[in-house]
Design a protein around this motif. Structure first.
Motif, PDB file in Angstrom:
ATOM      1  N   PRO A   1       0.809  -1.224   0.000  1.00 28.40           N
ATOM      2  CA  PRO A   1       0.000   0.000   0.000  1.00 28.40           C
ATOM      3  C   PRO A   1       0.843   1.274   0.000  1.00 28.40           C
ATOM      4  CG  PRO A   1      -0.798  -1.561   1.646  1.00 28.40           C
ATOM      5  CD  PRO A   1       0.488  -2.107   1.132  1.00 28.40           C
TER       6      PRO A   1
ATOM      7  N   PRO B   1      -7.207   0.536   6.755  1.00 24.08           N
ATOM      8  CA  PRO B   1      -7.636   0.054   5.441  1.00 24.08           C
ATOM      9  C   PRO B   1      -6.594   0.421   4.387  1.00 24.08           C
ATOM     10  CG  PRO B   1      -9.499   0.976   6.615  1.00 24.08           C
ATOM     11  CD  PRO B   1      -8.271   1.255   7.452  1.00 24.08           C
ATOM     12  N   ALA B   2      -6.323  -0.554   3.491  1.00 20.08           N
ATOM     13  CA  ALA B   2      -5.160  -0.435   2.613  1.00 20.08           C
ATOM     14  C   ALA B   2      -5.102   0.874   1.846  1.00 20.08           C
ATOM     15  CB  ALA B   2      -5.140  -1.616   1.646  1.00 20.08           C
ATOM     16  N   ARG B   3      -6.270   1.425   1.500  1.00 24.65           N
ATOM     17  CA  ARG B   3      -6.251   2.631   0.680  1.00 24.65           C
ATOM     18  C   ARG B   3      -5.637   3.825   1.424  1.00 24.65           C
ATOM     19  NH1 ARG B   3     -12.231   3.412  -1.063  1.00 24.65           N
ATOM     20  NH2 ARG B   3     -12.044   1.161  -1.180  1.00 24.65           N
ATOM     21  N   TYR B   4      -5.585   3.726   2.754  1.00 26.35           N
ATOM     22  CA  TYR B   4      -5.038   4.826   3.539  1.00 26.35           C
ATOM     23  C   TYR B   4      -3.572   4.608   3.935  1.00 26.35           C
ATOM     24  CZ  TYR B   4      -9.760   6.644   3.886  1.00 26.35           C
ATOM     25  OH  TYR B   4     -10.982   7.153   3.580  1.00 26.35           O
TER      26      TYR B   4
ATOM     27  N   ASN C   1      -0.750   4.552   2.252  1.00 21.20           N
ATOM     28  CA  ASN C   1       0.193   5.502   1.670  1.00 21.20           C
ATOM     29  C   ASN C   1       0.168   6.831   2.436  1.00 21.20           C
ATOM     30  OD1 ASN C   1       1.917   5.316  -0.738  1.00 21.20           O
ATOM     31  ND2 ASN C   1       0.856   7.184  -1.382  1.00 21.20           N
ATOM     32  N   ALA C   2      -1.055   7.329   2.698  1.00 21.07           N
ATOM     33  CA  ALA C   2      -1.190   8.623   3.377  1.00 21.07           C
ATOM     34  C   ALA C   2      -0.750   8.530   4.835  1.00 21.07           C
ATOM     35  CB  ALA C   2      -2.638   9.093   3.294  1.00 21.07           C
ATOM     36  N   LEU C   3      -1.034   7.380   5.458  1.00 23.39           N
ATOM     37  CA  LEU C   3      -0.638   7.212   6.860  1.00 23.39           C
ATOM     38  C   LEU C   3       0.881   7.246   6.995  1.00 23.39           C
ATOM     39  CD1 LEU C   3      -1.446   6.608   9.830  1.00 23.39           C
ATOM     40  CD2 LEU C   3      -1.173   4.185   9.269  1.00 23.39           C
TER      41      LEU C   3
END
Lengths: 188, 977
Positions: B591, B802-805, B807-809
């Motif tokens: 991710p 959740p995987a979509r977050y 990168n931002a995390l």
């Protein structure tokens, strides 16, 4: 609302889409997914008003749908509900079942044909070892595609969804787009 | 000129092509072979061994002689049969297997030395001296043989694959195949009709017979029009079904673009996997020849091929031709060619008393005993009753009878059976159960018999599928009986070729007999008969007949060799069937991949995953410099690493605890909700299988992790246990590896960093101690999971969102933790951190180690049973003395090399004195030298002692000190603070 910005499985800020002739491919980032398994001795629920399908089947209700994934196991789909706690709601509707959030476990690629079912069938012939003639609307199965495990769902005569592992999204998109592009290039 | 009138070529268009640099013209509908013949070119190649001049011998895929290098540059394709190369404008072909020109091949000297090159020559001659083989003999033989040459460039074209399903697959589009396809398609069944030719019709295109008193092409045209209107019928031209595989699966190659000038708009070829409920083999028959001395002169060909060239391609190899036959079919060729204005020098018929069927001379009871004309036939020697004379002609058609193409019916080791009436092998009863054979492939070679048998085979196949069909009105067609005499070869002293492509003669077969290589499989390998690219399609049965004659056995007693796919050559490119290079196999991305890429990370393949290996910064010149910095930054401040690749399995159900208790060597049912426990799984045989953590989120809900490498196998193992071993347990499993982005946050500042992102969660040591876990929200409302676990030995957590977050995390944590020293680290630093802490990983869990060896013997609970627990206590395993230790060089400048074996300092280094080996090694910036982990006999007792790490393959021998495997914080205070 969280201050983190999500990215799609394909790494974009917005869903990816592309067209090749009559076929269009689009990343469905709004699709919420949750698995549902019957606990031992439990009776089959009717979650969110949905009659769960039998083996090889997919049924759609009002904004939600389900496909069979194994004995006593289904995957529930919530259209446009990826940002919600879809699994939690499902669990509240089916408290006797095991429910697991799967929204971000997968990438869903929706394929649509602007020229009826034949382009969908032609694409299937290049991708999966499934007899497209016997795989009409309402059919769903798990199969191999370019060494990846995917769910294939025939949502309508002219629509097919391929749901693959999220980490493989790039490879899956490449496989689908290349097959569609090659079909477009084929001599008539 | 040798272009005739009529034919199925489109004279309205002219196509230009070159052969050996010389320009010619042809027409659409031509093959390269027919166009060359029409341009008076008979010499098309050189033979494999003797470099004899050769001309085209057939008109189909069975061609042994006319092999060319087609196209140029990277697309140059060797060993292309000129008979199968459809002519296109701009085609360029070159003859092959020659040194010098085709007319004057320097290697033709081999032909003069032929007495030395008989069968078995290689086996006997190149044995001595031994050292000569690699440097002299083999290169020399390869240079001389080899057939066509490779371009040595990458194939620039795209290839594809696909899957087809049908009720009935009809293989072959001749009379029988067309009748079968028509019958089946009209019934509504899903039908595939595949033919290797670019035009449907098979032999119908090559014969002058009428159907319903009209040209056969009229009937075919009407049929094709009907076919086009049937959506349940897929007609696949240029498609060779090359193999019959298990369960009704057939391999086929469709040559999508081979008939076009490059570059191609579409893929070049497609590999189809066809799943058919039933199949009808209607592959026709291959004519056989009759060997006689010098029967390989250019201009000598099969009589049926000569008829194909005349009737279909409007080409004749010469203006004056002769026919050598043992049956009526040869006379048919004479009649057809005569009708086209070709002069018939004579029909030499082995049968006594036969008469001409038209205006041409017949030599009854005669045979052709020799031929002249090195670069092209000029004269034939005709012998009758011991008297010989020479006959002038430019071409000879040989008609020795027809061999049914039984190959695809024999791929399941179906044995063809001998039909004494037909003098040929026909498909037996033990072929693939879902395949029937029709037409000439079944020995039903008259047009009437082929049409009828095709339609009837379709009716029978459909009936087996529960479908009803009706017999279509089939056209009236010829039904001439077969009148032939068994006549296999012309006796004589000269060399008479049986297998043209591999240069095997009647003499070679005699030699094989003499050397006792008599069983057919020995004959094949000793002489190489039938082992060329054409697989002896025009040779095998004739060879059997010759061997039968020598042994005095019958032909069926002599036997047949095994038939194997592919029926004709299949390019490796199309078998690859798709992507090469980067997309050859799928790639899994984490991710945080995009973020890592933006940071300039160097990636490493870990199975299918691409993981960040390290994150170089400006000024860092070596990877070690980067990794050292990442390790030190983690131990001093806080390091962040994407650990999503570790397998995650959601385990739910009332019996989830009991299930895990039985699966893991240590107890899991006793784990409190909100806590995590390290777990070790054993294999049934008692060896360590995999390790990971179990987090209990609720009474009936665990999340377990696996190693990255074993994520798939462990999940499968768990499913096996759930479904097959303990179906009575209430437990449900599902993988969630990809659903959650998981980031390790490790280092003394880990808590301080996390406090900045959690939504008011108490991270104090009391509220959230070592090995705690929870569900919470972070970054203003994002659902997350937090586990206080450590692989590095530092205060550490793993946070999952959740995987979509993910990168931002990662980006946010690096940003908000800048003042805390937040540093991303890759798999390389991850490895250093865990070696420094003495944690086992894949290097230690290699399938040969036990819990005891890992220092975890006590983890195998004796209070409960678990997979592998009993077996782990067996003598062979419990007596194991090797145990995990730490190793450091005595001289800090010396390296520690993984894979080295350990020996006592004064011991001789051999298997018997081997004390163990080094499993993992790295440079430890914490220790300031190389360090290692290894399994050492009586390791605990040896702590403090010196040991030798030997790497005899590279002459290395390093003195090491045995130490505790925990180089960092052996008391474990850091992780608990």
């Amino acid at each position: 609302m969280t201050d983190l910005s999500p990215i799609t499985a394909l790494g974009g800020a917005v869903p990816r889409s592309v067209s090749f002739g009559a076929l269009s491919l689009s990343e469905n980032t709004g699709l919420a997914l949750a698995s549902l398994s019957l606990r031992r001795g439990a009776s089959q629920p009717v979650p969110m008003g949905l009659q769960l399908p039998g083996p090889g089947g997919w049924t759609a209700g009002n904004g939600v749908a389900a496909f069979w994934t194994g004995p006593g196991q289904w995957m529930l789909e919530g259209e446009g509900r990826a940002e919600e706690s879809f699994a939690r709601e499902l669990k509240s509707r089916a408290p006797d079942c095991s429910v697991t959030e799967q929204t971000d476990g997968f990438v869903a690629i929706e394929i649509a044909s602007a020229a009826g079912p034949e382009p969908i069938r032609a694409l299937m012939r290049k991708l999966v070892n499934i007899d497209a003639a016997g795989f009409g609307p309402g059919c769903a199965t798990r199969t191999g595609l370019e060494h990846m495990t995917v769910f294939v769902i025939r949502r309508a005569e002219d629509r097919l969804a391929i749901i693959g592992m999220r980490s493989l999204a790039g490879s899956l998109w490449h496989a689908l787009a290349q097959a569609a592009a090659r079909l477009e290039g084929e001599p008539a | 000129m040798t272009r005739l009138s009529g034919g199925l070529i489109d004279r309205s268009q002219t196509l230009r092509f070159t052969f050996d640099g010389k320009s010619y013209t042809g027409h659409p509908g031509d093959t390269l072979a027919s166009a060359l013949l029409a341009n008076d070119v008979r010499l098309m190649g050189r033979s494999f061994k003797y470099h004899r001049p050769r001309g085209v011998f057939t008109a189909g895929s069975e061609e042994p002689n006319a092999l060319v290098e087609l196209r140029t540059g990277a697309r140059q394709e060797p060993n292309t049969r000129a008979t199968m190369a459809e002519l296109f404008d701009g085609l360029s072909a070159n003859s092959q297997n020659r040194v010098g020109s085709l007319n004057f091949d320097l290697l033709a000297v081999n032909d003069l030395a032929s007495p030395f090159f008989a069968a078995g020559f290689y086996y006997k001659t190149f044995m001595w001296p031994r050292a000569f083989w690699e440097k002299l003999y083999e290169p020399m033989i390869r240079r001389a043989a080899g057939l066509g040459s490779l371009s040595m460039q990458a194939d620039p074209d795209a290839y594809d694959k696909g899957f087809l399903h049908c009720d009935l697959l009809v293989i072959g589009g001749g009379a029988a195949g067309l009748a079968a396809a028509l019958t089946a398609a009209r019934s509504g069944a899903q039908v595939i009709l595949a033919d290797e030719d670019f035009r449907l019709g098979g032999r119908l295109l090559s014969e002058s017979h009428s159907l319903n008193d009209a040209p056969a092409t009229d009937w075919i045209a009407a049929l094709e029009a009907e076919f086009a209107s049937l959506p349940n019928l897929r007609v696949m031209r240029r498609t060779t079904v090359f193999g019959t595989f298990d369960h009704g699966i057939y391999g086929a190659v469709e040559r999508v673009s081979d008939h076009l000038a490059a570059p191609f708009a579409a893929v070049r070829q497609t590999l189809w996997r066809i799943t058919a409920k039933r199949a009808i083999l209607a592959a026709g028959a291959t004519e056989r020849h009759i060997p006689f001395a010098n029967n390989d002169r250019p201009g000598i060909m099969l009589a049926g091929a000569m008829r194909s060239y005349a009737n279909r391609f409007a080409a004749s190899p010469a203006d004056r031709v002769a026919i050598f036959t043992n049956n009526d079919d040869g006379h048919r060729t004479a009649l057809d060619l005569a009708a086209k204005g070709v002069e018939i020098a004579g029909v030499i018929d082995s049968r006594a008393g036969v008469r001409a069927l038209g205006q041409y001379p017949v030599f009854a009871g005669a045979m052709v005993s020799d031929a002249k004309g090195r670069l092209g036939l000029t004269r034939l020697q005709v012998t009758r009753d011991g008297q010989s004379h020479w006959l002038d002609c430019g071409a000879l058609g040989i008609a020795g009878g027809w061999n049914p193409n039984v190959h695809l019916a024999s791929h399941h080791r179906g044995r063809p059976v001998w039909d004494e009436t037909l003098l040929s092998f026909v498909p037996g009863q033990d072929g693939p159960p879902v395949m029937s054979v029709a037409g000439a492939a079944a020995g039903k070679g008259s047009t009437h018999a082929a049409l009828t048998s095709g339609a009837e085979a379709a009716l029978a196949a459909l009936s087996e599928l529960g479908r009803t069909a009706t017999l279509p009105d089939l056209p009236r067609a010829e039904d001439a009986p077969i009148n032939q005499q068994a006549f296999w070869h012309v006796p004589g002293k000269g060399r008479a070729w049986v297998d043209f492509q591999n240069d095997v003669t009647v003499k070679d077969i005699k030699l094989a007999h003499q050397e006792n290589m008599r069983p057919v499989e020995h004959l094949k390998r000793w002489t190489t008969l039938g082992m060329a690219t054409d697989q002896g399609k025009t040779a095998n049965v004739t060879a059997l007949a010759v061997m039968a004659e020598l042994t005095g056995k019958s032909i069926p007693e002599t036997g047949t060799t095994i038939f194997r796919p592919p029926y004709t050559g299949v390019a490796l490119s199309v078998l690859g069937g798709g992507d090469t290079g980067k997309h050859f196999r799928p790639t899994r991305l984490t991710p945080t991949h995009d973020w890592a890429k933006a940071q300039g990370a160097v990636f490493v393949e870990v199975g299918q995953w691409m993981r960040a290996q390290y994150f170089p910064r400006a000024g860092e010149t070596t990877w070690r410099e980067t990794v050292d910095r990442e390790v030190l930054a983690t131990r001093a401040g806080v390091g962040l690493c994407d650990v999503t690749t570790l397998g995650k399995v959601d385990v739910q159900g009332a019996d989830a605890g009991e299930f895990l208790n039985r699966l893991y060597a240590n107890a899991m049912a006793s784990l409190k909700v909100g806590m995590v426990r390290y777990g070790l799984m054993l294999r049934e045989d008692g060896h360590a299988y995999d390790d990971g953590t179990c987090a209990r989120l609720a009474e009936d809900h665990y999340v377990v992790t696996t190693t990255t490498a074993q994520a798939g196998p462990v999940y499968r193992h768990m499913e096996y246990a759930r479904q097959c071993l303990w179906p009575e347990l209430d437990v449900q499993l599902i993988s969630t590896t990809d659903a959650w982005a998981q980031i390790s946050v490790a280092g003394p500042n880990a808590r301080a960093l996390l406090e900045r992102i959690v939504d008011g969660f108490d991270l104090s040591n009391t509220a959230f101690p070592f090995m705690a876990c929870t569900e919470l929200t972070v970054c203003k409302g994002l659902r997350a999971r937090l586990f206080r676990i450590s692989f590095s030995g530092e205060l550490a957590y793993e946070i999952a969102v959740p995987a979509r977050y993910g990168n931002a995390l990662m980006a946010q944590m690096i940003e908000v933790g800048a003042d805390l020293g937040a540093t991303p680290y890759g798999t390389e630093a991850l490895g250093v951190l865990r070696i420094e802490k003495g944690h086992a990983a894949g290097n230690e869990l290699n399938g040969q180690t036990t819990a005891q060896m890992l220092g975890m013997g006590k983890m195998v609970s004796t209070k409960k049973d678990a997979i592998g627990a009993v077996m782990s206590r067996r003598e062979g395993l419990s007596a194991e003395r090797r145990i995990l230790v730490g190793l450091m060089p005595v001289d800090a400048s010396q390296p520690v090399v993984a894979g080295s074996h350990l020996f006592a300092p004064d011991a001789e280094q051999k298997t018997e004195t081997d004390l163990g080996w080094i499993t993992s090694a790295c440079f430890s910036p914490h220790v300031g030298s190389g360090i290692g982990l290894g399994f050492l006999a009586d390791g605990t007792a040896r702590i403090g002692q010196e040991i030798i790490a030997a790497n005899p393959l590279q002459g290395q021998s390093v003195r090491l000190r045995v130490v505790s495997p925990h180089f960092v914080d052996p008391e474990g205070g850091r992780l608990r603070d």
